[in-house]
Design an enzyme around this catalytic site. Structure first.
Site, PDB file in Angstrom:
ATOM      1  CE  LYS A  64      -1.739   2.809   2.787  1.00  0.00           C
ATOM      2  NZ  LYS A  64      -1.876   4.325   2.129  1.00  0.00           N
ATOM      3  N   GLY A  98      -4.715   3.298  -1.645  1.00  0.00           N
ATOM      4  CA  GLY A  98      -5.628   3.994  -1.006  1.00  0.00           C
ATOM      5  C   GLY A  98      -5.509   4.543   0.317  1.00  0.00           C
ATOM      6  CG  ASP A  99      -8.362   6.372   2.899  1.00  0.00           C
ATOM      7  OD1 ASP A  99      -8.582   5.190   3.262  1.00  0.00           O
ATOM      8  OD2 ASP A  99      -9.202   7.096   2.540  1.00  0.00           O
ATOM      9  CB  VAL A 153      -5.760   0.369   1.462  1.00  0.00           C
ATOM     10  CG1 VAL A 153      -4.698  -0.797   1.233  1.00  0.00           C
ATOM     11  CG2 VAL A 153      -6.951   0.614   0.597  1.00  0.00           C
ATOM     12  N   GLY A 154      -4.754   0.421   4.719  1.00  0.00           N
ATOM     13  CA  GLY A 154      -3.678   0.273   5.720  1.00  0.00           C
ATOM     14  C   GLY A 154      -4.136  -0.646   6.832  1.00  0.00           C
ATOM     15  CD  GLU A 171      13.820   1.738   8.954  1.00  0.00           C
ATOM     16  OE1 GLU A 171      14.126   2.959   9.351  1.00  0.00           O
ATOM     17  OE2 GLU A 171      14.308   0.790   9.137  1.00  0.00           O
ATOM     18  CD  GLU A 210       9.779  13.459  11.018  1.00  0.00           C
ATOM     19  OE1 GLU A 210       8.659  12.888  11.172  1.00  0.00           O
ATOM     20  OE2 GLU A 210      10.636  12.884  10.550  1.00  0.00           O
ATOM     21  CB  CYS A 234      12.854   9.773   7.712  1.00  0.00           C
ATOM     22  SG  CYS A 234      13.824   8.652   6.778  1.00  0.00           S
TER      23      CYS A 234
END
Ligand code: NAD
Length: 477
Positions: A172, A203-204, A208-209, A247, A379, A281
Site C-alpha cells: 500500500k 488507498g487511504d 487499506v492500511g 522506520e 519532527e 526522515c
C-alpha cells in the site's frame, strides 16, 4: 493525467471493488496529475489471498531466479530513471534535478543490494551450531506500507528484500504519491515475476492500511511513516502477533566540533537539512555548534541558504520546491510560528510563503534554539533548520541525545578519531561523518521512537526470514 482505477492482484490488473477515487495533485500548481481507485478491505483480502497462494511456490523457487528478477527490475529502473523521477516530482514536489539524481537511483541501489545480499547468503551456506543446523525460512506474506517523501525508495527498501528472501507482498503506497508504484508493478510483470508474488492496493490508511495490518493471513508488516502511525500499527499488529518493522520519524542532530572545516561543514549541513524540501526522515534538522563559533556559523548559514532557490519543481534550477501537500505546508508554517512564539531567534525565512500559489515554505533557520523548544523536539518535515549552541563536548552529546527520536545524526571534525568518538555516543541508528553520502549497503533504522528493525542491504534482508534450528541434522560433507 494518469488514471488507475485498478489494483494489481494475482498477476493481473483488476478493477477495485471500491467506488471512491483519490486525486493526486501537483503541490506546486494544484494541477491534477492522476486519479487512482480508493481501495478497500475487499481488495486487500483478494490481494492477501493471492499472496498466500503464491507463497509456497515462491519460497521454494531457486534464489538465483529470484535474484535475476530483481536485477531485471533494477535495469528497467535505470533505463527509465528520468521519466519515473519526473513523475515523482509531479506527484510530491521534489525538485526535478534532485529527483532525477536521488528518487529513482536509491531504488536502483535497493534492488541491487538486496540481490547481492541474497547472493552473499547463498555463498555463505547454512550454519552448524553444535548439533544444530540453522536455516532461514522466508517469513511469509508481507504487508508493506509506505510514505510519500521518497516513495519509490521506500517501497523498494521493503519489496526488494522481501522478494529476494522468498516472501510475497501486498503493497500500500502513500495516496499522496502512489503513481510510481503502478510503474513498478509493470516492471515486475515484465521481469517475469510469478502471479501473486507482488500485489498492489492503493488507498487511504483507514480503509487499506488498517485492512492489511489486521489481516490474519499477513505475517509481517514493514512500515515506513510517522511515529504516530507506527505506534498504532504496532498496537494493532500485536493482536495477531505479526512481526513489525518500523522506520519512523527523526529529529537528527548534526554536531560540528570546534576543529571542523567550517567553510565545508556549514554549506553541507544546510543541504543535509534542506534536501528534498526538508522532507527526509534522516534530515539533520538540528545543527549543534560550539557557542564560541556561533557568529561565524550564522554568517556561513545565511550565505549558504541564499543559494537554496525556491521555485517550481520542473525548473531545473530549483533547489526548494513546494511541500508535498497544502496540509504539509500548513503544518510546517505552524512549526515556524511556534519557534517564533517560544523565543527562538529567526535568522532567515519565516511564515510568509515565497510564492502566492502552491504549497511553498521559505527555507527557514532559527538560532539560539534550546532543547526544550518544540522545534528542537518535534519532527517538522520541511526546510527548517534549528541552530543550537553548546558549551563543550559533553553538552553537545547531551543535547544531541535529548530528543525522543534516534534515526540519524552527523559529526564534523578534522580528526577522524574525534568524530568517531562522538559518533559512538550518539543514540541513533546512523551517523554521517564529515558529510559522507548515504550508503545503502549499511543498515538504517531507528533507536527510541524512530522505530524497530533495520532496512537496506544484508541487515534489511535478514528481517524477512524466520530462523529455524534443526537439532541433529546430519553435517553435510
Ligand atoms: P504517515 O504515517 O501519515 O503515512 C505513511 C503510510 O502509512 C501511508 O501509506 C498511510 O496511508 C499509512 N498509514 C497511516 N496510518 C496508518 C494506520 N494507522 N494503519 C495503517 N496504515 C497507516 O506518514 P507520511 O506523512 O506519509 O510520511 C511522513 C513520515 O514518514 C514522517 O514522519 C517521516 O519521518 C516518516 N519517514 C520515515 C522514514 C524512515 O526510514 N525512518 C523514511 C521516510 C519517511
Amino acid at each position: 493525467m494518469i488514471e488507475r482505477m485498478d489494483i494489481y492482484v494475482d498477476g493481473a490488473w483488476v478493477p477495485s471493488s471500491g467506488t471512491g477515487a483519490i486525486e493526486v495533485r501537483n503541490p506546486a500548481t494544484g494541477e491534477l496529475v492522476g486519479k487512482i481507485a480508493a481501495g478497500n478491505a475487499a481488495d486487500v483480502d483478494l490481494a492477501v489471498k493471492a499472496a498466500r497462494k503464491a507463497f509456497p511456490g515462491w519460497a521454494a523457487t531457486d534464489a538465483k531466479k529470484r535474484i535475476a528478477i530483481l536485477d531485471s527490475v533494477r535495469d528497467q529502473l535505470k533505463e527509465r530513471n528520468d521519466e519515473v523521477a519526473d513523475l515523482i516530482s509531479d506527484e510530491m514536489g521534489s525538485p526535478r534535478a534532485f529527483a532525477r539524481m536521488a528518487q529513482v537511483s536509491l531504488a536502483i541501489k535497493n534492488f541491487d543490494f538486496a540481490a547481492r545480499a541474497m547472493e552473499e547468503i547463498l555463498e555463505e551456506g547454512e550454519e552448524m551450531m553444535g548439533s544444530s543446523l540453522v536455516v532461514r525460512d522466508p517469513i511469509g506474506v508481507v504487508g508493506a506500507i509506505t510514505p510519500w517523501n521518497f516513495p519509490l525508495h521506500q517501497i523498494s527498501a521493503k519489496v526488494a528484500p522481501a522478494i529476494a528472501a522468498g516472501c510475497t507482498v501486498v503493497l500500500k503506497p502513500s495516496k499522496v504519491s502512489p503513481l510510481n508504484a503502478y510503474i513498478l508493478a509493470e516492471m515486475f510483470e515484465k521481469a517475469g515475476l510469478p502471479a501473486g508474488v507482488f500485489n498492489l492496493v492503493a488507498g487511504d490508511a483507514a480503509a487499506v492500511g488498517d485492512a492489511i495490518v489486521n489481516h490474519p493471513d499477513v505475517n509481517m508488516i514493514s512500515f515506513t511513516g510517522s511515529t504516530g502511525a507506527g505506534k498504532k500499527i504496532a498496537a494493532a499488529a500485536a493482536l495477531t502477533l505479526k512481526k513489525v518493522t518500523l522506520e519512523l520519524g527523526g529529529k537528527s542532530a548534526n554536531v560540528v566540533l570546534d576543529d571542523a572545516d567550517m567553510a565545508k561543514a556549514i554549506p553541507t549541513a544546510v543541504k543535509q537539512c534542506f534536501a528534498n524540501n526538508g522532507q527526509a526522515c534522516a534530515a539533520l534538522s538540528r545543527l549543534l555548534v560550539p557557542r564560541s563559533k556561533l557568529a561565524e556559523v550564522e554568517k556561513l548559514v545565511i550565505d549558504a541558504v541564499a543559494g537554496w532557490t525556491v521555485g517550481l519543481p520542473d525548473d531545473l534550477d530549483t533547489k526548494v520546491g513546494p511541500m508535498a501537500s497544502p496540509a504539509q505546508q500548513k503544518s510546517v508554517l505552524g512549526y515556524i510560528q511556534k519557534g517564533i512564539d517560544e523565543g527562538a531567534r529567526l535568522l532567515v525565512g519565516g511564515t510568509t510563503p515565497p510564492r502566492e500559489t502552491g504549497a511553498f515554505v521559505e527555507p527557514t533557520v532559527f538560532s539560539d534554539v534550546t532543547p526544550n523548544m518544540t522545534i528542537a523536539q518535534e519532527e517538522i518535515f520541511g526546510p527548517v533548520l534549528a541552530i543550537m549552541p553548546y558549551d563543550d563536548e559533553a553538552d553537545a552529546v547531551a543535547q544531541a541525545n535529548s530528543a525522543v527520536y534516534g534515526l540519524s545524526g552527523g559529526v564534523w571534525s578534522s580528526s577522524g578519531e574525534r568524530a568517531v568518538a562522538i559518533a559512538r555516543q550518539l543514540r541513533t541508528g546512523q551517523v554521517v561523518i564529515n558529510g559522507e553520502p548515504l550508503n545503502l549497503q549499511a543498515p538504517f533504522g531507528g533507536y527510541g521512537q524512530s522505530g524497530l528493525g533495520r532496512e537496506y542491504g544484508r541487515y534489511g534482508l535478514e528481517e524477512y526470514f524466520e530462523i529455524k534450528s534443526l537439532q541433529g541434522a546430519p553435517v553435510s560433507k
